[in-house]
Design a protein around this motif. Structure first.
Motif, PDB file in Angstrom:
ATOM      1  N   GLU A   3       0.829  -1.207   0.000  1.00  0.00           N
ATOM      2  CA  GLU A   3       0.000   0.000   0.000  1.00  0.00           C
ATOM      3  C   GLU A   3       0.869   1.265   0.000  1.00  0.00           C
ATOM      4  N   PHE A   4       1.915   1.262   0.863  1.00  0.00           N
ATOM      5  CA  PHE A   4       2.664   2.512   1.032  1.00  0.00           C
ATOM      6  C   PHE A   4       3.579   2.810  -0.156  1.00  0.00           C
ATOM      7  N   ASP A   5       4.097   1.737  -0.792  1.00  0.00           N
ATOM      8  CA  ASP A   5       4.860   1.943  -2.031  1.00  0.00           C
ATOM      9  C   ASP A   5       3.951   2.578  -3.091  1.00  0.00           C
ATOM     10  N   PHE A   6       2.739   2.059  -3.129  1.00  0.00           N
ATOM     11  CA  PHE A   6       1.824   2.564  -4.160  1.00  0.00           C
ATOM     12  C   PHE A   6       1.451   4.023  -3.885  1.00  0.00           C
ATOM     13  N   ILE A   7       1.196   4.337  -2.622  1.00  0.00           N
ATOM     14  CA  ILE A   7       0.873   5.736  -2.279  1.00  0.00           C
ATOM     15  C   ILE A   7       2.066   6.641  -2.635  1.00  0.00           C
ATOM     16  N   GLU A   8       3.290   6.162  -2.365  1.00  0.00           N
ATOM     17  CA  GLU A   8       4.482   6.951  -2.722  1.00  0.00           C
ATOM     18  C   GLU A   8       4.528   7.208  -4.226  1.00  0.00           C
ATOM     19  N   SER A   9       4.169   6.182  -5.017  1.00  0.00           N
ATOM     20  CA  SER A   9       4.209   6.376  -6.475  1.00  0.00           C
ATOM     21  C   SER A   9       3.134   7.378  -6.908  1.00  0.00           C
ATOM     22  N   LEU A  10       1.972   7.324  -6.255  1.00  0.00           N
ATOM     23  CA  LEU A  10       0.932   8.319  -6.571  1.00  0.00           C
ATOM     24  C   LEU A  10       1.398   9.712  -6.166  1.00  0.00           C
ATOM     25  N   ARG A  11       2.088   9.765  -5.011  1.00  0.00           N
ATOM     26  CA  ARG A  11       2.568  11.045  -4.516  1.00  0.00           C
ATOM     27  C   ARG A  11       3.538  11.677  -5.500  1.00  0.00           C
ATOM     28  N   GLY A  26      -0.078  17.953   0.342  1.00  0.00           N
ATOM     29  CA  GLY A  26      -0.965  17.039  -0.380  1.00  0.00           C
ATOM     30  C   GLY A  26      -0.835  15.642   0.186  1.00  0.00           C
ATOM     31  N   ILE A  27      -0.550  14.687  -0.716  1.00  0.00           N
ATOM     32  CA  ILE A  27      -0.410  13.295  -0.292  1.00  0.00           C
ATOM     33  C   ILE A  27       0.794  13.180   0.645  1.00  0.00           C
ATOM     34  N   GLY A  28       0.641  12.466   1.768  1.00  0.00           N
ATOM     35  CA  GLY A  28       1.772  12.202   2.640  1.00  0.00           C
ATOM     36  C   GLY A  28       1.583  12.613   4.087  1.00  0.00           C
ATOM     37  N   ASP A  29       0.506  13.298   4.404  1.00  0.00           N
ATOM     38  CA  ASP A  29       0.250  13.602   5.815  1.00  0.00           C
ATOM     39  C   ASP A  29      -1.126  13.028   6.182  1.00  0.00           C
ATOM     40  N   ASP A  30      -1.566  13.278   7.401  1.00  0.00           N
ATOM     41  CA  ASP A  30      -2.855  12.720   7.823  1.00  0.00           C
ATOM     42  C   ASP A  30      -4.018  13.346   7.066  1.00  0.00           C
ATOM     43  N   PHE A  88      -9.773  14.060  -4.528  1.00  0.00           N
ATOM     44  CA  PHE A  88      -9.468  13.071  -3.493  1.00  0.00           C
ATOM     45  C   PHE A  88     -10.112  11.780  -3.952  1.00  0.00           C
ATOM     46  N   LEU A  89      -9.333  10.718  -4.051  1.00  0.00           N
ATOM     47  CA  LEU A  89      -9.898   9.487  -4.584  1.00  0.00           C
ATOM     48  C   LEU A  89      -9.582   8.312  -3.665  1.00  0.00           C
ATOM     49  N   ALA A  90     -10.627   7.672  -3.180  1.00  0.00           N
ATOM     50  CA  ALA A  90     -10.463   6.494  -2.322  1.00  0.00           C
ATOM     51  C   ALA A  90     -10.855   5.264  -3.116  1.00  0.00           C
ATOM     52  N   PHE A 106      -5.647   2.167 -14.096  1.00  0.00           N
ATOM     53  CA  PHE A 106      -6.696   3.034 -13.559  1.00  0.00           C
ATOM     54  C   PHE A 106      -6.158   4.468 -13.385  1.00  0.00           C
ATOM     55  N   TYR A 107      -4.984   4.576 -12.766  1.00  0.00           N
ATOM     56  CA  TYR A 107      -4.433   5.912 -12.518  1.00  0.00           C
ATOM     57  C   TYR A 107      -3.887   6.568 -13.793  1.00  0.00           C
ATOM     58  N   GLU A 108      -3.513   5.762 -14.784  1.00  0.00           N
ATOM     59  CA  GLU A 108      -3.151   6.345 -16.091  1.00  0.00           C
ATOM     60  C   GLU A 108      -4.336   7.117 -16.658  1.00  0.00           C
ATOM     61  N   ALA A 122      -4.920  15.412  -4.585  1.00  0.00           N
ATOM     62  CA  ALA A 122      -4.436  15.995  -3.328  1.00  0.00           C
ATOM     63  C   ALA A 122      -4.553  15.041  -2.149  1.00  0.00           C
ATOM     64  N   GLY A 123      -5.076  13.839  -2.369  1.00  0.00           N
ATOM     65  CA  GLY A 123      -5.186  12.871  -1.276  1.00  0.00           C
ATOM     66  C   GLY A 123      -6.105  11.742  -1.664  1.00  0.00           C
ATOM     67  N   GLY A 124      -6.269  10.789  -0.738  1.00  0.00           N
ATOM     68  CA  GLY A 124      -7.129   9.651  -1.030  1.00  0.00           C
ATOM     69  C   GLY A 124      -7.008   8.593   0.033  1.00  0.00           C
ATOM     70  N   ASP A 125      -7.456   7.403  -0.306  1.00  0.00           N
ATOM     71  CA  ASP A 125      -7.332   6.286   0.625  1.00  0.00           C
ATOM     72  C   ASP A 125      -7.367   4.994  -0.177  1.00  0.00           C
ATOM     73  N   ILE A 126      -6.823   3.936   0.432  1.00  0.00           N
ATOM     74  CA  ILE A 126      -6.798   2.622  -0.202  1.00  0.00           C
ATOM     75  C   ILE A 126      -7.215   1.598   0.838  1.00  0.00           C
ATOM     76  N   SER A 127      -8.063   0.665   0.411  1.00  0.00           N
ATOM     77  CA  SER A 127      -8.417  -0.418   1.320  1.00  0.00           C
ATOM     78  C   SER A 127      -8.618  -1.696   0.528  1.00  0.00           C
TER      79      SER A 127
HETATM   80  P1  ADP Z   1      -4.519   7.002   6.896  1.00  0.00           P
HETATM   81  O1  ADP Z   1      -4.057   5.962   7.838  1.00  0.00           O
HETATM   82  O2  ADP Z   1      -4.749   8.325   7.518  1.00  0.00           O
HETATM   83  O3  ADP Z   1      -5.605   6.523   5.993  1.00  0.00           O
HETATM   84  P2  ADP Z   1      -2.825   6.684   4.587  1.00  0.00           P
HETATM   85  O4  ADP Z   1      -1.524   5.981   4.762  1.00  0.00           O
HETATM   86  O5  ADP Z   1      -3.951   5.959   3.963  1.00  0.00           O
HETATM   87  O6  ADP Z   1      -3.231   7.290   6.004  1.00  0.00           O
HETATM   88  O7  ADP Z   1      -2.599   8.009   3.801  1.00  0.00           O
HETATM   89  C1  ADP Z   1      -1.418   8.709   3.875  1.00  0.00           C
HETATM   90  C2  ADP Z   1      -1.430   9.766   2.822  1.00  0.00           C
HETATM   91  O8  ADP Z   1      -1.573   9.155   1.562  1.00  0.00           O
HETATM   92  C3  ADP Z   1      -2.567  10.749   2.946  1.00  0.00           C
HETATM   93  O9  ADP Z   1      -2.058  12.011   2.553  1.00  0.00           O
HETATM   94  C4  ADP Z   1      -3.571  10.289   1.934  1.00  0.00           C
HETATM   95  O10 ADP Z   1      -4.336  11.357   1.429  1.00  0.00           O
HETATM   96  C5  ADP Z   1      -2.667   9.700   0.879  1.00  0.00           C
HETATM   97  N1  ADP Z   1      -3.322   8.617   0.125  1.00  0.00           N
HETATM   98  C6  ADP Z   1      -3.696   7.394   0.545  1.00  0.00           C
HETATM   99  N2  ADP Z   1      -4.286   6.695  -0.425  1.00  0.00           N
HETATM  100  C7  ADP Z   1      -4.317   7.497  -1.506  1.00  0.00           C
HETATM  101  C8  ADP Z   1      -4.833   7.398  -2.826  1.00  0.00           C
HETATM  102  N3  ADP Z   1      -5.487   6.305  -3.267  1.00  0.00           N
HETATM  103  N4  ADP Z   1      -4.681   8.442  -3.654  1.00  0.00           N
HETATM  104  C9  ADP Z   1      -4.068   9.575  -3.222  1.00  0.00           C
HETATM  105  N5  ADP Z   1      -3.567   9.739  -2.017  1.00  0.00           N
HETATM  106  C10 ADP Z   1      -3.683   8.736  -1.152  1.00  0.00           C
END
Ligand code: ADP
Ligand code: MG
Length: 349
Positions: A3-11, A26-30, A88-90, A106-108, A122-127
């Motif tokens: 998950e975190f590698d992928f978030i880094e690549s999105l960042r 943007g991406i990378g904080d709470d 913001f995309l979850a 998908f992200y392309e 500017a942010g999102g979430d993954i589950s």
């Molecule tokens: P949390 O535990 O608060 O959900 P995450 O590790 O999921 O923390 O998120 C850390 C950072 O990564 C946040 O800035 C969040 O917006 C970003 N992020 C997570 N998933 C995505 C995503 N799918 N797209 C863009 N940014 C994301």
């Protein structure tokens, strides 16, 4: 990749684009930090896309799904007369899906459309889900304070307009249900099932893309909002009959629609001619065209541009004071237009 590698690549993909200097974090904080602008209202919208309900995985290439997830929300921002800025995309998917290249494609698709309109991720979430893909797409946009175009501003005498052509997305959905599929990368290459073999491949391709890759009318939304041309506006996501009904209810007005003025998609005419389907029914009740439906006060009609981003508009009717009643006129017939567009949890199903 975890998950975190992928978030880094999105960042790094998001940061390398530098569309918005107002994203302080943007991406990378709470949470994300966006600097506010004086004299503007923030416009926020969210859209949920569920596999099997809002899209069929087998018929939807990942790249087009990434496009559509953003497009549906851009359309809502446009319908407010606003300019989109931040997304913001979850997203949730199964463990099996995570291992495929679905997420990269998908992200392309997502970034290709975001770049077209200068929108920053500017942010999102993954589950992880037990089964199937779930997407929540949020966009933040802005208008000058008080300038947002609401559904409630239509007044008797206002002229009703739509952008583009209608019915294409509904026809595309019918084609998908018949087994047609879109082949990306080779325009015009479609592999229809036996049920649709022999149809014009280009028309099929175009209609599939009308369903799978809708083009939000971002430019029209901005022009209508910034120049204060529209008195009310809604995007056509559920179908003209339903969406006009929503607009009329909110405005406490009625409307008369001229059937001959409804801009039918040429490819829809072609498809319907061969299948004995009614193109007008698709245009009136088929959803997901993501065109804009808006009303214009008579004194503003002459200020309307002919085209924005190459997209024309058509005048389809007029607002009147018969609150809640929508009539449709075809030659010398006239009848009540019932809302028959798409509805989740509808009473009849
Ligand atoms: P949390 O535990 O608060 O959900 P995450 O590790 O999921 O923390 O998120 C850390 C950072 O990564 C946040 O800035 C969040 O917006 C970003 N992020 C997570 N998933 C995505 C995503 N799918 N797209 C863009 N940014 C994301
Ligand atoms: Mg998270």
């Amino acid at each position: 990749m975890n998950e975190f590698d992928f978030i880094e690549s999105l960042r790094s993909q998001a940061n390398s684009r530098r569309h918005s200097t107002r994203v302080l974090t943007g991406i990378g904080d709470d949470a994300s930090i966006i600097s506010e602008a004086a004299g503007r209202d923030l416009i926020v919208t969210t859209d949920l896309l569920i596999e099997g309900v809002d899209f069929h995985r087998g018929a939807t290439p990942a790249r087009l799904l990434g496009h559509k997830a953003l497009a549906v929300s851009l359309s809502d921002i446009a319908a407010m007369g606003a300019r989109p800025f931040w997304s913001f995309l979850a997203i949730g998917m199964s463990r099996e899906e995570w291992k495929t290249n679905f997420k990269d494609e998908f992200y392309e698709g997502f970034f290709a459309l975001a770049d077209r309109y200068g929108v920053t991720l500017a942010g999102g979430d993954i589950s992880e889900t037990k089964d199937g893909i779930v997407i929540d797409s949020i966009i933040l946009g802005e208008v000058a304070s008080g300038a947002a175009v609401k559904r409630s501003g239509a007044r008797p005498g206002d002229q009703i307009y739509v952008t583009g052509n209608l019915g294409g997305a509904a026809a595309g959905l019918k084609l998908i249900e018949l087994g047609a599929s879109v082949e990306l990368g080779s325009p015009g290459a479609v592999f229809p099932s036996p049920a649709v073999r022999g149809w014009d491949d280009d028309a099929i391709q175009t209609l599939l893309l009308r369903q799978l890759q809708p083009q939000p009318r971002v430019g029209w939304g901005i022009v209508l909002g910034e120049q204060q041309l529209a008195s009310a506006m809604i995007d056509l996501s559920d179908g003209l009959s339903s969406d006009l009904n929503h607009l009329c209810k909110e405005s406490n007005v009625g409307a008369t629609i001229d059937a001959a003025a409804i801009p039918l998609d040429d490819d829809v005419r072609h498809l319907c001619g061969r299948r004995a389907l009614d193109p007008l029914a698709l245009a009136l009740h088929g959803g997901e065209d993501f065109e804009l439906l808006f009303t214009v006060a008579p004194e503003n009609v002459s200020r309307l541009p002919k085209k924005v981003d190459g997209v024309t508009i058509s005048r389809v009717g007029e607002i009147n004071n018969t609150s809640g009643v929508i009539r449709i006129r075809e030659k010398n017939r006239e009848w009540d237009l019932q809302a028959q567009g798409f509805e989740h949890f509808s009473r009849s199903t």
